[in-house]
Design a protein around this motif. Structure first.
Motif, PDB file in Angstrom:
ATOM      1  N   SER A  88       0.831  -1.202   0.000  1.00  0.00           N
ATOM      2  CA  SER A  88       0.000   0.000   0.000  1.00  0.00           C
ATOM      3  C   SER A  88       0.864   1.251   0.000  1.00  0.00           C
ATOM      4  CB  SER A  88      -0.929  -0.005   1.217  1.00  0.00           C
ATOM      5  OG  SER A  88      -0.181  -0.039   2.425  1.00  0.00           O
ATOM      6  N   GLN A 118      -6.091  -3.957 -10.772  1.00  0.00           N
ATOM      7  CA  GLN A 118      -6.348  -2.557 -10.478  1.00  0.00           C
ATOM      8  C   GLN A 118      -5.183  -1.921  -9.725  1.00  0.00           C
ATOM      9  OE1 GLN A 118     -10.372  -1.074  -9.012  1.00  0.00           O
ATOM     10  NE2 GLN A 118      -9.192  -0.966  -7.113  1.00  0.00           N
ATOM     11  N   ASP A 123      -7.929   2.683  -6.811  1.00  0.00           N
ATOM     12  CA  ASP A 123      -9.355   2.402  -6.677  1.00  0.00           C
ATOM     13  C   ASP A 123     -10.174   3.536  -7.283  1.00  0.00           C
ATOM     14  OD1 ASP A 123      -9.449   4.516  -4.819  1.00  0.00           O
ATOM     15  OD2 ASP A 123      -9.230   3.160  -3.105  1.00  0.00           O
ATOM     16  N   GLY A 124     -11.483   3.338  -7.313  1.00  0.00           N
ATOM     17  CA  GLY A 124     -12.368   4.281  -7.987  1.00  0.00           C
ATOM     18  C   GLY A 124     -12.313   5.687  -7.433  1.00  0.00           C
ATOM     19  N   SER A 125     -12.219   5.820  -6.108  1.00  0.00           N
ATOM     20  CA  SER A 125     -12.193   7.161  -5.514  1.00  0.00           C
ATOM     21  C   SER A 125     -10.917   7.904  -5.898  1.00  0.00           C
ATOM     22  CB  SER A 125     -12.307   7.055  -3.988  1.00  0.00           C
ATOM     23  OG  SER A 125     -11.206   6.342  -3.437  1.00  0.00           O
ATOM     24  N   ARG A 126      -9.811   7.185  -5.985  1.00  0.00           N
ATOM     25  CA  ARG A 126      -8.558   7.831  -6.377  1.00  0.00           C
ATOM     26  C   ARG A 126      -8.581   8.212  -7.858  1.00  0.00           C
ATOM     27  NH1 ARG A 126      -3.561   4.919  -3.025  1.00  0.00           N
ATOM     28  NH2 ARG A 126      -3.927   6.145  -1.131  1.00  0.00           N
TER      29      ARG A 126
END
Length: 210
Positions: free
Chosen positions: A125, A151, A154-157
């Motif tokens: 991470s 991936q 992630d989607g928010s990033r």
């Protein structure tokens, strides 16, 4: 003359790869066999022929410390590389701020393409946090090319990065039916419509199958 090591890239794929010249960060995410590494290497070879600076770093399943050693090795023989050798992979906000400031001050005053391959082999991470911070900083002359089977952000990033990131996936890299027809023809195969339909359905444009 046909050569077995010739590479085929359609006009559509070449146009997608051309976007890498303007993107701050490019994420290429696709399963094995879709030619993602070869596609990036093809693009980078074109940049090198134009005199652009290209750095390459591969992940071999080692930990975060080995990743940072790879970062320092990638930037060796530059002021930035010498400064990074005095640091470690940033693990907190203050360390990230310091390392990003080093990038801001010491990046070469020319376009640099930094290609990091096989990120799926590295479960850290801290590494992903660092790459995200670097992507978010958006240095004008730094083009970060990140390749993985899974991936990366992630989607928010991805939402936070917005236009700072350009994404390619297996649907972008897969051969479409008309491209598969041209590819087959270049390989010396004269396929009927039915054969072409069957091949496209079977391989789904996957290079390693075609």
């Amino acid at each position: 003359m046909k050569r077995l090591n010739n590479l085929y890239y359609s006009k559509r794929i070449k146009e997608l790869l051309a976007e890498l010249q303007t993107a701050g960060t490019t994420l290429v995410v696709a399963p094995m066999g879709y030619g993602k590494t070869l596609a990036v290497q093809y693009f980078l070879q074109e940049q090198e022929r134009c005199g652009k600076k290209v750095l390459r770093q591969s992940i071999y399943g080692a930990g975060a410390e080995a990743f940072w050693q790879g970062v320092c090795h990638s930037w060796q023989n530059t002021e930035l590389g010498a400064a990074l050798l005095q640091q470690s992979l940033p693990a907190d906000a203050n360390a990230k701020t310091l390392v990003l400031e080093l990038f801001r001050q010491l990046l070469p005053q020319e376009p640099v393409y930094w290609f990091i391959d096989d990120l799926h082999l590295l479960e850290s991470s801290e590494v992903i946090d660092f790459l995200f911070a670097l992507s978010k900083a958006g240095f004008a002359d730094l083009h970060l090319l990140l390749v993985s089977r899974g991936q990366i952000f992630d989607g928010s990033r991805l939402l936070e990065l917005g236009r700072k990131v350009f994404c390619l996936d297996k649907h972008d890299l897969a051969l479409q039916r008309d491209e598969l027809a041209e590819y087959s023809s270049r390989c010396g195969l004269q396929l009927t419509t039915q054969q072409l339909d069957a091949l496209h359905e079977a391989c789904e444009g996957w290079f390693s199958v075609t």
